[in-house]
Write a protein that holds these residues in place. Structure first.
Motif, PDB file in Angstrom:
ATOM      1  N   TYR A 207       5.170   1.880  -8.109  1.00  0.00           N
ATOM      2  CA  TYR A 207       4.428   0.732  -8.632  1.00  0.00           C
ATOM      3  C   TYR A 207       4.864   0.405 -10.068  1.00  0.00           C
ATOM      4  CZ  TYR A 207       1.008   1.053  -4.759  1.00  0.00           C
ATOM      5  OH  TYR A 207       0.386   1.057  -3.538  1.00  0.00           O
TER       6      TYR A 207
ATOM      7  N   LYS B 189       2.909  13.223  -4.110  1.00  0.00           N
ATOM      8  CA  LYS B 189       3.172  11.936  -3.463  1.00  0.00           C
ATOM      9  C   LYS B 189       2.474  10.810  -4.225  1.00  0.00           C
ATOM     10  CE  LYS B 189       2.997   9.840   1.177  1.00  0.00           C
ATOM     11  NZ  LYS B 189       2.594  10.078   2.592  1.00  0.00           N
ATOM     12  N   GLU B 190       1.316  11.099  -4.803  1.00  0.00           N
ATOM     13  CA  GLU B 190       0.603  10.094  -5.593  1.00  0.00           C
ATOM     14  C   GLU B 190       1.396   9.735  -6.851  1.00  0.00           C
ATOM     15  OE1 GLU B 190      -1.695  11.205  -2.548  1.00  0.00           O
ATOM     16  OE2 GLU B 190      -0.965  12.662  -4.025  1.00  0.00           O
TER      17      GLU B 190
ATOM     18  N   VAL C  48      10.843  -0.074  -0.427  1.00  0.00           N
ATOM     19  CA  VAL C  48      10.057   0.833   0.399  1.00  0.00           C
ATOM     20  C   VAL C  48      11.014   1.564   1.336  1.00  0.00           C
ATOM     21  CG1 VAL C  48       8.020  -0.653   0.237  1.00  0.00           C
ATOM     22  CG2 VAL C  48       9.592  -0.918   2.182  1.00  0.00           C
TER      23      VAL C  48
ATOM     24  N   ILE D 214       4.718   1.827   1.648  1.00  0.00           N
ATOM     25  CA  ILE D 214       5.858   2.346   0.886  1.00  0.00           C
ATOM     26  C   ILE D 214       6.588   3.422   1.673  1.00  0.00           C
ATOM     27  CG2 ILE D 214       6.516   3.641  -1.196  1.00  0.00           C
ATOM     28  CD1 ILE D 214       4.125   2.209  -2.587  1.00  0.00           C
ATOM     29  N   PHE D 215       5.846   4.299   2.351  1.00  0.00           N
ATOM     30  CA  PHE D 215       6.445   5.455   3.025  1.00  0.00           C
ATOM     31  C   PHE D 215       6.703   5.225   4.517  1.00  0.00           C
ATOM     32  CE2 PHE D 215       4.825   7.328  -0.827  1.00  0.00           C
ATOM     33  CZ  PHE D 215       5.732   8.338  -1.121  1.00  0.00           C
TER      34      PHE D 215
ATOM     35  N   ILE E 291      12.118   8.590  -1.555  1.00  0.00           N
ATOM     36  CA  ILE E 291      10.983   8.221  -0.693  1.00  0.00           C
ATOM     37  C   ILE E 291      11.436   8.132   0.757  1.00  0.00           C
ATOM     38  CG2 ILE E 291       9.438   6.296  -0.100  1.00  0.00           C
ATOM     39  CD1 ILE E 291       9.153   5.802  -3.154  1.00  0.00           C
TER      40      ILE E 291
ATOM     41  N   THR F  31       4.225   7.527  -5.830  1.00  0.00           N
ATOM     42  CA  THR F  31       3.725   6.170  -5.561  1.00  0.00           C
ATOM     43  C   THR F  31       3.470   5.432  -6.869  1.00  0.00           C
ATOM     44  OG1 THR F  31       2.668   6.988  -3.542  1.00  0.00           O
ATOM     45  CG2 THR F  31       1.960   4.838  -4.362  1.00  0.00           C
TER      46      THR F  31
ATOM     47  N   SER G 268       0.851  -1.182   0.000  1.00  0.00           N
ATOM     48  CA  SER G 268       0.000   0.000   0.000  1.00  0.00           C
ATOM     49  C   SER G 268       0.894   1.242   0.000  1.00  0.00           C
ATOM     50  CB  SER G 268      -0.896   0.018   1.241  1.00  0.00           C
ATOM     51  OG  SER G 268      -0.098   0.171   2.401  1.00  0.00           O
ATOM     52  N   GLN G 269       0.301   2.397  -0.283  1.00  0.00           N
ATOM     53  CA  GLN G 269       1.077   3.642  -0.206  1.00  0.00           C
ATOM     54  C   GLN G 269       1.620   3.842   1.204  1.00  0.00           C
ATOM     55  OE1 GLN G 269      -0.896   7.595  -0.321  1.00  0.00           O
ATOM     56  NE2 GLN G 269       0.429   8.044  -2.084  1.00  0.00           N
TER      57      GLN G 269
END
Length: 391
Positions: free
Chosen positions: A206, A198-199, A100, A51-52, A117, A202, A47-48
């Protein structure tokens, strides 16, 4: 053994990325029907938030290292030192290392997207104002397992607020910032930048993961990542283009063509999707249409040394050694500081049996290499040359 360069380019993010628009509002009429493929099984992915996320150990180490009463800019500089002290000072680009944030902390030989990231998450934990940026560099290619990976670059800027309140008075001053950039070439040259969300970052993550799984023929995972990239940021053309490649290599030609066209609808400047459309036209016996696209792209790219290096590697894979020498030399004329052109010439002369010239160009590749992993690779090959010469 010679690498086999497959007849398509894949767009990956960071060190570099492709198909990223400055304005990130989704264009109208996104065709989500292109995602409805029953040929692939959806697999679980990060998930996002995953990742962060930083684990508790990283947060404790960071809080102990950073002095909380320092200025924003001082904390940003301390953050960079924290990263360097955690690793082995070899923050190196590895195109396949899409990690990640927490993974990147423990293994700093990641790609710069993952390192950016990580830096963003560290800055966010400290309460600093961080912003991802696209760096507008020329098209660049990397090689991985026989694929040409067309790439781009991102970095991070940490900014100090321009507002301060003291004794009920508000003061404004010029903002200052620290740029976190893991590519030495980008740091040395002042390329134009633009903000990205940020989207979008992400989606790039992906997209990278999907590309690496596609290279490994893990098509269900590749599809799962491309689908997730499109769903979180449908205006990121690179993911649509790579989804088209996935359809193409699974012989879904009609769907691949529609997906390439949609990638170009999202971003008309996505040269990767355009080039892959030409490849599809050749596969489906539409030679004239393919040739028109190829001429168009050749004009755009003829003065790009990285493109000429790709052409050299393609010629090398076909045993067209004189053509390979021509392309590598043309790339060298355009930019004498790129190690890949010297390495290409070293490979050609090795195959021709001219060990002296091969060693000479390998030494020049080593001299011009920026990253530690490239230097180690070239040193290893030079050691092999010396071993062969001593026998």
């Amino acid at each position: 053994m010679k690498a086999i360069v497959l007849n398509h380019f894949i767009a990956i993010a960071c060190l570099f990325f492709l198909g990223c628009q400055s304005v990130q509002t989704p264009p109208p009429a996104i065709d989500y029907q292109l995602l409805n493929s029953n040929q692939f099984e959806l697999k679980p992915i990060e998930s996002q938030e995953n990742i962060f996320a930083l684990d508790d150990d990283i947060k404790v180490k960071l809080d102990q290292y950073i002095k909380g009463n320092s200025s924003t800019i001082r904390q940003a500089k301390q953050l960079l030192k924290f990263l360097m002290h955690n690793g082995d000072n070899s923050l190196a680009y590895q195109s396949g290392a899409n990690l990640v944030a927490s993974e990147a902390f423990y293994s700093l030989n990641a790609n710069c997207l993952s390192l950016s990231i990580l830096s963003f998450s560290l800055a966010e934990h400290l309460g600093l104002d961080a912003q991802f940026q696209r760096v507008h560099i020329p098209e660049y290619w990397d090689q991985s397992q026989g694929y040409s990976l067309l790439t781009g670059h991102v970095n991070l800027i940490i900014k100090q607020s321009n507002r301060r309140e003291e004794n009920n008075q508000i003061y404004f001053f010029s903002p200052t910032s620290v740029t976190v950039d893991f590519d030495p070439n980008s740091r040395e040259q002042k390329f134009k930048t633009s903000k990205i969300s940020k989207e979008r970052i992400t989606a790039m993550f992906y997209n990278n993961k999907g590309a690496m799984h596609m290279i490994k023929a893990q098509y269900d995972l590749a599809y799962s990542y491309f689908k997730a990239a499109i769903e979180i940021d449908p205006a990121y053309s690179g993911s649509w283009g790579n989804l088209g490649i996935l359809y193409r290599i699974n012989n879904m030609y009609e769907l691949a063509e529609r997906t390439y066209k949609h990638a170009l609808f999202v971003d008309p400047n996505n040269n990767t999707a355009l080039g892959n459309t030409a490849i599809l036209y050749r596969l489906t016996e539409r030679e004239n249409q393919a040739e028109q696209i190829e001429i168009q792209l050749e004009i755009k790219r003829k003065n790009n040394p990285y493109y000429l290096i790709v052409k050299g590697n393609e010629a090398l894979a076909k045993d067209e050694l004189n053509q390979a020498i021509h392309f590598f030399n043309e790339a060298r004329k355009l930019d004498k500081n790129i190690h890949d052109s010297y390495f290409g010439l070293a490979k050609v002369y090795y195959y021709l049996g001219n060990m002296d010239r091969a060693e000479r160009y390998l030494k020049l590749a080593l001299k011009n290499a920026e990253f530690l992993h490239d230097k180690k690779r070239y040193k290893g090959k030079l050691a092999a040359f010396k071993y062969l010469a001593s026998r």
